[in-house]
Write a protein that holds these residues in place. Structure first.
Motif, mmCIF file in Angstrom:
data_model
loop_
_atom_site.group_PDB
_atom_site.id
_atom_site.type_symbol
_atom_site.label_atom_id
_atom_site.label_comp_id
_atom_site.label_asym_id
_atom_site.label_seq_id
_atom_site.Cartn_x
_atom_site.Cartn_y
_atom_site.Cartn_z
ATOM 1 N N ASP A 33 47.957 76.637 72.136
ATOM 2 C CA ASP A 33 47.966 77.582 73.119
ATOM 3 C C ASP A 33 47.277 78.921 72.629
ATOM 4 N N THR A 34 47.705 79.999 72.394
ATOM 5 C CA THR A 34 46.891 81.257 72.148
ATOM 6 C C THR A 34 46.431 81.005 70.557
ATOM 7 N N ILE A 35 46.989 80.200 69.672
ATOM 8 C CA ILE A 35 46.576 80.234 68.383
ATOM 9 C C ILE A 35 45.382 79.464 68.125
ATOM 10 N N GLY A 36 45.254 78.540 69.174
ATOM 11 C CA GLY A 36 44.150 77.569 68.983
ATOM 12 C C GLY A 36 44.014 76.691 67.973
ATOM 13 N N TRP A 37 43.047 76.087 67.193
ATOM 14 C CA TRP A 37 43.055 74.929 66.279
ATOM 15 C C TRP A 37 42.583 75.697 65.102
ATOM 16 N N ILE A 38 43.479 76.100 64.230
ATOM 17 C CA ILE A 38 43.347 76.881 62.931
ATOM 18 C C ILE A 38 44.184 76.471 62.075
ATOM 19 N N VAL A 39 44.241 76.705 60.839
ATOM 20 C CA VAL A 39 45.192 76.228 59.654
ATOM 21 C C VAL A 39 46.244 77.169 60.253
ATOM 22 N N PRO A 40 47.342 76.540 60.657
ATOM 23 C CA PRO A 40 48.507 77.355 61.254
ATOM 24 C C PRO A 40 49.394 78.122 60.283
ATOM 25 N N PRO A 41 49.964 79.419 60.439
ATOM 26 C CA PRO A 41 50.528 80.084 59.501
ATOM 27 C C PRO A 41 51.800 79.764 59.133
ATOM 28 N N GLY A 42 52.562 78.823 60.118
ATOM 29 C CA GLY A 42 53.692 78.030 59.696
ATOM 30 C C GLY A 42 53.769 76.720 59.280
ATOM 31 N N GLY A 43 52.516 76.218 59.049
ATOM 32 C CA GLY A 43 52.550 74.784 58.601
ATOM 33 C C GLY A 43 52.414 73.801 59.891
ATOM 34 N N ALA A 44 52.498 72.642 59.435
ATOM 35 C CA ALA A 44 52.315 71.553 60.311
ATOM 36 C C ALA A 44 53.251 71.665 61.664
ATOM 37 N N THR A 45 54.737 72.146 61.482
ATOM 38 C CA THR A 45 55.609 72.393 62.515
ATOM 39 C C THR A 45 55.006 73.351 63.754
ATOM 40 N N VAL A 46 54.057 74.202 63.541
ATOM 41 C CA VAL A 46 53.451 75.008 64.733
ATOM 42 C C VAL A 46 52.878 73.742 65.771
ATOM 43 N N TYR A 47 52.185 72.880 65.103
ATOM 44 C CA TYR A 47 51.450 71.974 66.266
ATOM 45 C C TYR A 47 52.621 70.863 66.710
ATOM 46 N N SER A 48 53.564 70.419 65.713
ATOM 47 C CA SER A 48 54.640 69.601 66.333
ATOM 48 C C SER A 48 55.421 70.271 67.302
ATOM 49 N N GLY A 122 48.437 72.053 57.314
ATOM 50 C CA GLY A 122 49.186 71.950 58.622
ATOM 51 C C GLY A 122 48.384 71.807 59.792
ATOM 52 N N GLN A 123 47.099 71.834 59.600
ATOM 53 C CA GLN A 123 46.160 71.764 60.675
ATOM 54 C C GLN A 123 46.015 70.300 61.120
ATOM 55 N N LYS A 124 47.113 69.517 61.902
ATOM 56 C CA LYS A 124 47.036 68.375 62.167
ATOM 57 C C LYS A 124 47.946 68.318 63.510
ATOM 58 N N LEU A 125 47.656 67.380 64.295
ATOM 59 C CA LEU A 125 48.609 67.192 65.600
ATOM 60 C C LEU A 125 48.780 65.840 66.195
#
Length: 197
Positions: A33-48, A122-125
Motif C-alpha cells: 500500500d502506502t509504504i511501497g516496495w522498500i526494506v520494511p521498518p517492521g521486517g518481513a511481517t509487514v508484507y505478510s 524483510g523485503q520479500k513477499l
C-alpha cells in the motif's frame, strides 16, 4: 421490422454482457500500500500482513512501487525465498520502478529484492493466488514465521513476471480490456450488419 428489433436486442445484450465482464475485471494490488516496495521498518511481517489482508486471483497485477536503482523484484522458488538467494529464479529481475507483475497461475508466488541484504531485512513477499472463479484456498496468505513460509507451501509453476505496465490508475488487466473492446467491436459490427440487411 421485427427482425431488426430482435437483432438490436440480441447484440445489445452482448454489449451489456461484455461491460459486465469488464466490471468484474482483475485488480491491481499496490504491494505494501502506502509504504511501497522498500526494506520494511517492521521486517518481513509487514508484507505478510499486507498479503493476508487481500485476495489475489489469476490475472491480477502486483504493482511494486520503488525507485529505480534502489530496489528490484525477482520471483523465486520457495527455497530461494527462504534463503534470500537468486539460485532458483523464475524469470528475470524487474529493475525499473514501478514494476508490474501479472499473476498468471494459481499457487503461492514468492518475490524478493535482490539488492544487498534487503531480502534478509524483510523485503520479500509471498502471495497465494486462487483461480478467478472461486475464493482463495483455505489458509491463503498465512503470516510468515521467522524463517519464511511453511514447508507445505509450493512454488508456482512457470514465470509470472511481466514488465509491461498498465496505464496509471488502471484497475483492470490488459487482457480483460482487450477482451471487452473486442466483444464490443464485434457486437457493433454485427448490429450494423443486422440493421442494414
Amino acid at each position: 421490422m421485427i427482425h431488426k428489433v430482435i437483432c438490436i436486442v440480441l447484440f445489445g445484450a452482448l454489449a451489456v454482457a461484455s461491460l459486465l465482464n469488464y466490471g468484474e475485471a482483475q485488480t491491481v494490488h499496490a504491494v505494501g500500500d502506502t509504504i511501497g516496495w522498500i526494506v520494511p521498518p517492521g521486517g518481513a511481517t509487514v508484507y505478510s500482513k499486507w498479503a493476508s489482508a487481500d485476495t489475489f486471483k489469476v490475472g491480477d497485477i502486483l504493482e511494486f512501487n520503488f525507485m529505480t536503482g534502489r530496489h528490484d523484484v525477482l520471483e523465486v522458488a520457495k527455497e530461494s525465498f527462504d534463503a534470500c538467494t537468486t539460485d532458483k529464479a523464475i524469470g528475470t529481475s524487474l529493475t525499473d520502478g514501478p514494476a508490474h507483475v501479472t499473476l498468471n497461475s494459481t499457487g503461492i508466488h514468492y518475490y524478493i529484492c535482490t539488492i544487498g541484504t534487503h531480502c534478509k531485512l524483510g523485503q520479500k513477499l509471498a502471495v497465494t493466488v486462487s483461480s478467478d472463479s472461486g475464493g482463495p484456498p483455505a489458509g491463503a496468505n498465512p503470516p510468515l514465521p521467522a524463517g519464511g513460509p511453511s514447508p507445505a507451501m509450493k512454488p508456482p509453476a512457470g514465470p509470472s513476471n511481466s514488465s509491461s505496465a498498465p496505464p496509471a490508475g488502471s484497475t483492470h488487466s490488459s487482457a480483460t480490456v482487450v477482451y471487452a473492446g473486442l466483444a464490443l467491436t464485434v457486437a457493433s459490427i454485427a448490429m450494423a450488419v443486422c440493421i442494414y440487411n
